[in-house]
Design a protein around this motif. Structure first.
Motif, PDB file in Angstrom:
ATOM      1  N   LYS A  20       0.802  -1.218   0.000  1.00 41.21           N
ATOM      2  CA  LYS A  20       0.000   0.000   0.000  1.00 41.21           C
ATOM      3  C   LYS A  20       0.838   1.272   0.000  1.00 41.21           C
ATOM      4  N   LYS A  21       2.110   1.187   0.411  1.00 41.01           N
ATOM      5  CA  LYS A  21       2.949   2.390   0.413  1.00 41.01           C
ATOM      6  C   LYS A  21       3.067   2.927  -1.005  1.00 41.01           C
ATOM      7  N   SER A  22       2.841   4.228  -1.194  1.00 34.62           N
ATOM      8  CA  SER A  22       2.843   4.817  -2.533  1.00 34.62           C
ATOM      9  C   SER A  22       4.261   5.134  -2.980  1.00 34.62           C
ATOM     10  N   VAL A  23       4.586   4.727  -4.201  1.00 32.25           N
ATOM     11  CA  VAL A  23       5.939   4.846  -4.743  1.00 32.25           C
ATOM     12  C   VAL A  23       5.877   5.450  -6.136  1.00 32.25           C
ATOM     13  N   ALA A  24       6.744   6.432  -6.396  1.00 30.90           N
ATOM     14  CA  ALA A  24       6.965   6.949  -7.752  1.00 30.90           C
ATOM     15  C   ALA A  24       8.354   6.514  -8.190  1.00 30.90           C
ATOM     16  N   TYR A  25       8.423   5.764  -9.274  1.00 32.63           N
ATOM     17  CA  TYR A  25       9.656   5.140  -9.766  1.00 32.63           C
ATOM     18  C   TYR A  25      10.136   5.938 -10.977  1.00 32.63           C
ATOM     19  N   PHE A  26      11.284   6.598 -10.834  1.00 30.85           N
ATOM     20  CA  PHE A  26      11.827   7.453 -11.884  1.00 30.85           C
ATOM     21  C   PHE A  26      12.909   6.692 -12.662  1.00 30.85           C
ATOM     22  N   SER A  27      12.788   6.657 -13.978  1.00 28.20           N
ATOM     23  CA  SER A  27      13.810   6.002 -14.798  1.00 28.20           C
ATOM     24  C   SER A  27      13.939   6.726 -16.135  1.00 28.20           C
ATOM     25  N   MET A  28      15.168   6.870 -16.594  1.00 25.24           N
ATOM     26  CA  MET A  28      15.408   7.536 -17.878  1.00 25.24           C
ATOM     27  C   MET A  28      14.892   6.708 -19.045  1.00 25.24           C
ATOM     28  N   TYR A  39      13.669   3.280 -24.676  1.00 27.06           N
ATOM     29  CA  TYR A  39      14.697   2.503 -23.983  1.00 27.06           C
ATOM     30  C   TYR A  39      15.905   2.317 -24.888  1.00 27.06           C
ATOM     31  N   SER A  40      17.036   1.957 -24.265  1.00 27.66           N
ATOM     32  CA  SER A  40      18.234   1.633 -25.035  1.00 27.66           C
ATOM     33  C   SER A  40      18.678   0.201 -24.803  1.00 27.66           C
ATOM     34  N   GLY A  41      18.585  -0.280 -23.560  1.00 29.31           N
ATOM     35  CA  GLY A  41      19.102  -1.610 -23.274  1.00 29.31           C
ATOM     36  C   GLY A  41      18.648  -2.121 -21.922  1.00 29.31           C
ATOM     37  N   GLY A  42      19.592  -2.743 -21.204  1.00 30.21           N
ATOM     38  CA  GLY A  42      19.255  -3.482 -19.997  1.00 30.21           C
ATOM     39  C   GLY A  42      18.562  -2.681 -18.919  1.00 30.21           C
ATOM     40  N   LEU A  43      18.966  -1.420 -18.706  1.00 31.20           N
ATOM     41  CA  LEU A  43      18.309  -0.593 -17.695  1.00 31.20           C
ATOM     42  C   LEU A  43      16.825  -0.447 -18.014  1.00 31.20           C
ATOM     43  N   GLY A  44      16.510  -0.241 -19.291  1.00 30.92           N
ATOM     44  CA  GLY A  44      15.127  -0.118 -19.702  1.00 30.92           C
ATOM     45  C   GLY A  44      14.366  -1.431 -19.622  1.00 30.92           C
ATOM     46  N   PHE A  45      15.030  -2.543 -20.003  1.00 27.13           N
ATOM     47  CA  PHE A  45      14.382  -3.852 -19.920  1.00 27.13           C
ATOM     48  C   PHE A  45      14.017  -4.148 -18.469  1.00 27.13           C
ATOM     49  N   ALA A  47      13.546  -1.923 -16.008  1.00 25.37           N
ATOM     50  CA  ALA A  47      12.489  -1.021 -15.551  1.00 25.37           C
ATOM     51  C   ALA A  47      11.126  -1.431 -16.124  1.00 25.37           C
ATOM     52  N   GLY A  48      11.103  -1.870 -17.371  1.00 25.39           N
ATOM     53  CA  GLY A  48       9.853  -2.325 -17.969  1.00 25.39           C
ATOM     54  C   GLY A  48       9.278  -3.530 -17.250  1.00 25.39           C
ATOM     55  N   SER A  49      10.128  -4.495 -16.921  1.00 27.05           N
ATOM     56  CA  SER A  49       9.663  -5.658 -16.174  1.00 27.05           C
ATOM     57  C   SER A  49       9.156  -5.259 -14.792  1.00 27.05           C
ATOM     58  N   HIS A  50       9.802  -4.260 -14.188  1.00 30.16           N
ATOM     59  CA  HIS A  50       9.357  -3.780 -12.873  1.00 30.16           C
ATOM     60  C   HIS A  50       7.927  -3.249 -12.965  1.00 30.16           C
ATOM     61  N   MET A  51       7.640  -2.466 -13.993  1.00 31.17           N
ATOM     62  CA  MET A  51       6.301  -1.906 -14.146  1.00 31.17           C
ATOM     63  C   MET A  51       5.252  -2.997 -14.377  1.00 31.17           C
ATOM     64  N   LYS A  52       5.617  -4.053 -15.097  1.00 27.90           N
ATOM     65  CA  LYS A  52       4.672  -5.126 -15.379  1.00 27.90           C
ATOM     66  C   LYS A  52       4.404  -5.982 -14.138  1.00 27.90           C
ATOM     67  N   SER A  53       5.465  -6.321 -13.412  1.00 34.02           N
ATOM     68  CA  SER A  53       5.260  -7.154 -12.226  1.00 34.02           C
ATOM     69  C   SER A  53       4.604  -6.374 -11.098  1.00 34.02           C
ATOM     70  N   ALA A  54       4.886  -5.075 -10.987  1.00 34.34           N
ATOM     71  CA  ALA A  54       4.182  -4.257  -9.996  1.00 34.34           C
ATOM     72  C   ALA A  54       2.684  -4.249 -10.277  1.00 34.34           C
ATOM     73  N   TYR A  55       2.325  -4.233 -11.548  1.00 38.05           N
ATOM     74  CA  TYR A  55       0.907  -4.319 -11.947  1.00 38.05           C
ATOM     75  C   TYR A  55       0.323  -5.671 -11.541  1.00 38.05           C
ATOM     76  N   GLU A  56       1.058  -6.738 -11.810  1.00 39.81           N
ATOM     77  CA  GLU A  56       0.540  -8.080 -11.538  1.00 39.81           C
ATOM     78  C   GLU A  56       0.392  -8.343 -10.038  1.00 39.81           C
ATOM     79  N   LEU A  57       1.234  -7.730  -9.213  1.00 42.47           N
ATOM     80  CA  LEU A  57       1.138  -7.901  -7.766  1.00 42.47           C
ATOM     81  C   LEU A  57       0.265  -6.836  -7.105  1.00 42.47           C
ATOM     82  N   LYS A  58      -0.336  -5.971  -7.930  1.00 46.25           N
ATOM     83  CA  LYS A  58      -1.252  -4.934  -7.435  1.00 46.25           C
ATOM     84  C   LYS A  58      -0.575  -3.993  -6.443  1.00 46.25           C
ATOM     85  N   GLN A  59       0.589  -3.490  -6.858  1.00 45.59           N
ATOM     86  CA  GLN A  59       1.338  -2.577  -6.001  1.00 45.59           C
ATOM     87  C   GLN A  59       0.919  -1.122  -6.240  1.00 45.59           C
TER      88      GLN A  59
END
Length: 553
Positions: A20-28, A39-45, A47-59
């Motif tokens: 329930k803690k509210s988080v804003a995740y900043f990424s270039m 995106y360019s490479g691994g940092l973006g890959f 971060a993208g997975s983070h956004m998808k799994s955060a959605y799936e876990l209802k964060q």
């Protein structure tokens, strides 16, 4: 300020009380989908997975990024089929204008910033917001800030960081949203702390209790540094005096180290693998005033990356169905090879793939450093192989582009060697689906984590790697992967590279090829163990859960 998102941007689910803690995740950069080139490479890959799994876990998490008008770049072919760099405008009709239209001070004048919204329904992500300066009211220099990811002009690159940091923090004010955590994925958004300084009237403890920092750079020299007066003239410090900047960050020298500044303000920081956490703690230990550095090992979203049919066959322990599905997946990759370079590869032949960001420390050409042995490997009729390279060099790194094209020209001499262009999400997925061996050759310990081998393993590829980054947590040598023994850390670069190259060939010639061709049941068993082990720990659901349980708390 409100701790609840405006109704138009709220999560499409009831937030799980554990998150329930509210988080804003900043990424270039964010690699969300092939259709959105931010995106360019691994940092973006990652971060993208983070956004998808955060959605799936209802964060209760949102993403803040940049809307790059020309993306990173399009990797295209020249007339002779070598790679070239093309910058082309991108238009995304699925992004919605948030109505937030505001200015930040850059170049000593106001620069307009507009924010666009990515609805979670499009790509199964948490709510995401992308900032751009390519708007009416800005001159060409201001518009150009958001043209190219990681621009080579130092002034524009710093301005990009200002838009992400200062602009991202101000955007949250514009929508009247005050998250409990500001999570900076790398130090690009550092300037957000100077906005928060004004928000909380200089109370450093109020900033610190909200600030989390993920570092991805395992070398102190690789962290961003600029002359403090250069940054001040650009407006990087949001009007703070250099005395105030010094009080907040502890930096009063002419050289301003961005990562060090965040480490001195954040409540907690993390490396992105167990090994990288150790390296980061040692690297920053002699700097006073830095925060605790833990680690959360990077991971990738299985629902996006893993082939569902192969995963089901593996879970049912159906080796025959696994083999049939993998052959189908390989053929899709070989169709791309045929289309791009006119070579007809054989799905029955062991297929080795090297594919990632084309950086020198990743050593894409390592196998060719012993060209006699390389030629022998490619010409072995008893144990045939076919090798594929792909990856994007930095568009303004002429040496890296030349190295890429040297590999391409060399491939003309070998009918079973291919070099592909257009390395983005879609091609990355096809390469991982089709590989038998995923080749990973970074200089130890310069790969903070690396994640490409995770998604390759999810799709039935075996990792052949130096022992760096996430691999050191995953590898059970000769059980789920093949690992080159560590070189002497004190060896010269030439000796180290020769050691690692010889180790790769020894593994290929003495273990990998005989197992693949002579003992297929043993090979299939290794594939199954690799898939089991990678799915047990290296899925992004575990990663985003750990951020809440170990970092955001």
């Amino acid at each position: 300020m409100n701790a609840t998102l405006p109704a138009a941007f709220r999560h499409p689910y009831a937030v799980d009380p554990a998150y329930k803690k509210s988080v804003a995740y900043f990424s270039m950069e964010f690699a969300i989908d092939q259709a959105l080139k931010t995106y360019s490479g691994g940092l973006g890959f990652l971060a993208g997975s983070h956004m998808k799994s955060a959605y799936e876990l209802k964060q209760n998490l949102i993403g803040i990024g940049m809307l790059w008008k020309q993306g990173y770049y399009d990797q295209v072919r020249r007339a002779d089929n070598a790679m070239d760099v093309q910058f082309r405008e991108k238009i995304y009709s699925f992004l919605e204008d948030t109505g937030a239209h505001f200015t930040i001070q850059v170049f000593g004048r106001p620069v307009w910033v507009r924010a666009y919204y990515l609805d979670p329904k499009h790509f199964n992500t948490v709510p995401m917001f992308f900032l751009t300066t390519d708007v009416d009211g800005n001159d060409e220099q201001a518009r150009a800030i958001s043209y190219r990811l990681y621009d080579n002009d130092p002034t524009l690159k710093v301005a990009q960081c200002m838009v992400l940091g200062l602009g991202g923090a101000k955007f949250l004010d514009e929508i009247n949203y005050s998250p409990e955590v500001y999570h900076l994925n790398e130090a690009h958004a550092l300037s957000a702390i100077f906005h928060l300084y004004r928000t909380f009237n200089g109370a450093k403890d109020e900033i610190t209790k909200r600030l989390i920092f993920t570092t991805h750079t395992p070398e102190e020299a690789g962290n961003e540094k600029h002359n403090i007066h250069f940054l001040d003239n650009l407006g990087f410090f949001n009007g703070l005096s250099l005395d105030q900047v010094g009080e907040l960050t502890g930096i009063r020298e002419d050289i301003f180290n961005h990562s060090l500044a965040v480490l001195r303000v954040a409540r907690r920081a993390n490396g992105v693998s167990k090994l990288h956490g150790e390296v980061a703690r040692e690297m920053w230990a002699h700097y006073p005033g830095t925060c605790e550095i833990t680690h959360v090992t990077n991971a990738q979203n299985q629902r996006y990356w893993a082939d569902a049919q192969l995963a089901d066959a593996q879970q049912q322990r159906d080796a025959d169905r696994m083999a049939v599905r993998k052959r189908t997946m390989k053929q899709l990759l070989l169709d791309v090879v045929a289309d791009q370079v006119g070579k007809l590869f054989d799905p029955a032949v062991l297929t080795i793939v090297w594919a990632r960001r084309f950086a020198a420390y990743k050593r894409p050409e390592l196998l060719l450093s012993d060209y006699e042995r390389f030629t022998r490997l490619l010409n072995n009729p008893d144990y045939p192989v076919q090798i594929i390279w792909a990856g994007k060099p930095y568009p303004f790194d002429e040496g890296a582009k030349q190295n890429f094209n040297k590999l391409f020209y060399r491939s003309h001499l070998h009918p079973n060697m291919a070099v592909l262009t257009g390395y983005e999400l879609r091609l990355s997925k096809i390469l991982k689906d089709g590989a038998d061996i995923w080749l990973n050759t970074p200089i130890v310990p310069r790969e903070a984590s690396g994640t490409s081998g995770m998604t390759a393993a999810m799709n039935g590829a075996i990792n052949l790697s130096t022992n760096d980054g996430w691999i050191s947590e995953f590898a059970k040598p000769n059980e789920n992967s093949f690992i080159v023994p560590l070189a002497d850390r004190n060896a010269t670069a030439d000796v180290r590279d020769a050691h690692d190259c010889a180790g790769l060939y020894d593994l290929l010639e003495q273990q990998i090829l005989p197992m693949y061709y002579d003992r297929p049941a043993e090979w299939q068993g290794m594939v199954a163990r690799s898939m089991t082990d990678v799915n047990a720990f290296f899925g992004a659901d575990r990663m985003v859960r750990e951020y809440y349980e170990r970092v955001y708390v």
